[in-house]
Design a protein around this motif. Structure first.
Motif, PDB file in Angstrom:
ATOM      1  N   ARG A  91      -7.113  51.696  49.864  1.00  0.00           N
ATOM      2  CA  ARG A  91      -6.993  52.103  48.466  1.00  0.00           C
ATOM      3  C   ARG A  91      -7.418  53.545  48.267  1.00  0.00           C
ATOM      4  O   ARG A  91      -7.041  54.170  47.270  1.00  0.00           O
ATOM      5  CB  ARG A  91      -7.810  51.151  47.583  1.00  0.00           C
ATOM      6  N   ASN A  92      -8.202  54.081  49.180  1.00  0.00           N
ATOM      7  CA  ASN A  92      -8.574  55.492  49.078  1.00  0.00           C
ATOM      8  C   ASN A  92      -7.361  56.404  49.208  1.00  0.00           C
ATOM      9  O   ASN A  92      -7.286  57.459  48.583  1.00  0.00           O
ATOM     10  CB  ASN A  92      -9.598  55.851  50.165  1.00  0.00           C
ATOM     11  N   ASP A 109     -10.630  41.499  42.193  1.00  0.00           N
ATOM     12  CA  ASP A 109     -10.896  42.864  42.643  1.00  0.00           C
ATOM     13  C   ASP A 109     -12.397  43.038  42.810  1.00  0.00           C
ATOM     14  O   ASP A 109     -13.131  43.245  41.845  1.00  0.00           O
ATOM     15  CB  ASP A 109     -10.331  43.856  41.624  1.00  0.00           C
ATOM     16  N   THR A 112     -13.878  47.774  43.697  1.00  0.00           N
ATOM     17  CA  THR A 112     -13.486  48.985  42.985  1.00  0.00           C
ATOM     18  C   THR A 112     -14.646  49.669  42.270  1.00  0.00           C
ATOM     19  O   THR A 112     -15.389  49.044  41.504  1.00  0.00           O
ATOM     20  CB  THR A 112     -12.390  48.682  41.955  1.00  0.00           C
ATOM     21  N   THR A 113     -14.777  50.984  42.497  1.00  0.00           N
ATOM     22  CA  THR A 113     -15.714  51.816  41.743  1.00  0.00           C
ATOM     23  C   THR A 113     -15.008  52.996  41.091  1.00  0.00           C
ATOM     24  O   THR A 113     -15.614  53.714  40.305  1.00  0.00           O
ATOM     25  CB  THR A 113     -16.828  52.365  42.655  1.00  0.00           C
ATOM     26  N   TRP A 117      -8.235  53.409  41.727  1.00  0.00           N
ATOM     27  CA  TRP A 117      -7.992  52.221  42.545  1.00  0.00           C
ATOM     28  C   TRP A 117      -7.310  51.130  41.711  1.00  0.00           C
ATOM     29  O   TRP A 117      -6.402  50.461  42.197  1.00  0.00           O
ATOM     30  CB  TRP A 117      -9.312  51.695  43.100  1.00  0.00           C
ATOM     31  N   VAL A 118      -7.761  50.953  40.468  1.00  0.00           N
ATOM     32  CA  VAL A 118      -7.138  49.959  39.600  1.00  0.00           C
ATOM     33  C   VAL A 118      -5.729  50.408  39.214  1.00  0.00           C
ATOM     34  O   VAL A 118      -4.779  49.623  39.226  1.00  0.00           O
ATOM     35  CB  VAL A 118      -7.980  49.718  38.340  1.00  0.00           C
ATOM     36  N   PHE A 134     -11.957  41.352  37.659  1.00  0.00           N
ATOM     37  CA  PHE A 134     -12.585  42.594  38.107  1.00  0.00           C
ATOM     38  C   PHE A 134     -14.099  42.460  38.085  1.00  0.00           C
ATOM     39  O   PHE A 134     -14.685  42.102  37.057  1.00  0.00           O
ATOM     40  CB  PHE A 134     -12.151  43.739  37.191  1.00  0.00           C
ATOM     41  N   LYS A 183     -17.107  53.110  36.373  1.00  0.00           N
ATOM     42  CA  LYS A 183     -16.889  51.665  36.319  1.00  0.00           C
ATOM     43  C   LYS A 183     -16.320  51.267  34.959  1.00  0.00           C
ATOM     44  O   LYS A 183     -15.426  50.415  34.860  1.00  0.00           O
ATOM     45  CB  LYS A 183     -18.199  50.926  36.587  1.00  0.00           C
ATOM     46  N   SER A 186     -12.794  52.131  34.945  1.00  0.00           N
ATOM     47  CA  SER A 186     -12.065  51.166  35.777  1.00  0.00           C
ATOM     48  C   SER A 186     -11.774  49.902  34.970  1.00  0.00           C
ATOM     49  O   SER A 186     -10.674  49.333  35.056  1.00  0.00           O
ATOM     50  CB  SER A 186     -12.870  50.832  37.032  1.00  0.00           C
TER      51      SER A 186
END
Length: 382
Positions: A91-92, A109, A112-113, A117-118, A134, A183, A186
């Protein structure tokens, strides 16, 4: 020193590196004793081999669900008690090709931070998953000093230049300001792309077997050693934790129930104070001990690294010990007794290599504690 939003990120990063130990990754009860779900689901779990992921996988398999994992494949996977499909990507770098053209009932999920990514996951999964779940954090709340924070409390605001350009490196460089706000963004991406068919779970400190941070583990280990123990504050500061197994298994039940919305995943379902936590550890270890309480001022002056504890007054993070979990409890979140968590945590820790046990990753050494206790007593008698 008192725990902060920075600590939550630092320890969360360590937790993501947890080694896979199947004997402790299994559900809380034997798989044969866990009832099958009324309707089997086809689950996609992003991550799945870190701290809480294996608890989700094992419980999902026990409930009769089909499980697919998506991760980079950098970490060894446990020996699952059933068939688990493994997809790889990153995902990076936006490598989500293995997810394209596939459909799942639910996506969980975990890691994720960063909001991109989302966003990138949504480009592939939107319309192909019926429910997006999430895992966020209570660090999204703007005012950590407020007692009784609930799911409607204001969220941290991002003040950077471009949230979608942030990386893990840039976030770590300014964790205090970026972790909670990224976050929160996200979460916003989740709601933007998946709307009412989304679930956001906000844990606080996640503890128990497989917790590689040792932030909570410090206390059972210290109590097991017995003797005079340095305790911060007056022992009445509130502490909130959740066993990783409780979090992981509840996520699967939320998926089964199609429970949408936002939930604070913190425990217990009563007020747990510092002293109560320590005596709860003693009930398991049966060790002789004596508690010596020192003031928050002394802790701050001496820069004492004591994890989990946050003083309940005059502290910007004091509210993190009194976050409301009423909505989660009403939605079926169950919590193991503290004694169970402590007992299983100690058993897991003692199964680690000797060199790992010799160097806990949080707290202070016995030598440092002895030095601090002597200093405290000399001042008290002055």
């Amino acid at each position: 020193m008192r725990s902060t939003r920075r600590d939550l990120l630092k320890f969360g990063t360590l937790a993501a590196a947890a080694a896979a130990l199947p004997s402790f990754a299994s559900p809380g009860a034997a798989a044969s004793a866990i009832a099958k779900a009324a309707k089997p689901l086809n689950l996609l779990i992003l991550g799945g081999t870190g701290f809480t992921g294996p608890f989700q996988v094992n419980y999902a398999l026990a409930r009769g669900h089909k499980v697919t994992l998506f991760n980079r494949g950098k970490r060894p996977s446990p020996e699952w008690p059933g068939e688990v499909e493994q997809l790889h990507g990153d995902r990076n770098t936006g490598d989500l090709k293995s997810l394209a053209g596939r459909k799942w009932d639910v996506c969980i999920d975990n890691p994720t931070t960063l909001p991109f990514w989302v966003r990138d996951a949504a480009r592939v999964l939107k319309g192909n998953v019926g429910h997006y779940m999430f895992i966020s954090t209570i660090s999204v709340y703007a005012d950590g000093s407020k007692h009784g924070i609930d799911e409607n409390s204001p969220l941290a605001v991002y003040n950077g230049k471009d949230a979608m350009a942030e990386t893990q490196e840039s976030m770590r460089a300014d964790m205090e300001n970026l972790y909670g706000s990224l976050k929160a963004l996200s979460e916003a991406e989740v709601r933007k792309h998946f709307g009412e068919r989304s679930t956001i779970v906000r844990p606080g400190y996640i503890v128990g077997p497989r917790d590689e941070t040792d932030r909570f583990t410090y206390w059972p280990l210290r109590v097991a050693q017995g003797g005079e123990i340095l305790v911060p504050g007056d022992g009445q500061d509130p502490i909130q934790i959740i066993d990783g197994r409780d979090l992981g298994e509840w996520m699967i039940r939320l998926a089964e129930a199609k429970a949408y919305g936002i939930y604070n995943a913190v425990g217990p379902d009563y007020t747990l104070t510092t002293d109560a936590m320590i005596y709860g550890c003693q009930a398991v270890t049966a060790s002789g001990m004596q508690l010596t309480h020192v003031t928050p001022k002394f802790v701050e002056e001496q820069k004492i690294e004591l994890p989990i504890w946050v003083p309940r007054a005059d502290n910007p993070y004091a509210g993190y010990g009194t976050v409301s979990n009423a909505r989660a409890l009403a939605a079926g979140m169950t919590l193991r007794p503290l004694a169970t968590t402590v007992q299983d945590l100690l058993a897991w820790f003692r199964s680690l290599p000797a060199e790992r046990q010799a160097k806990p990753r949080a707290g202070i050494t016995r030598e440092k504690e002895t030095e601090l206790l002597a200093l405290w007593k000399s001042r008290a008698g002055a």
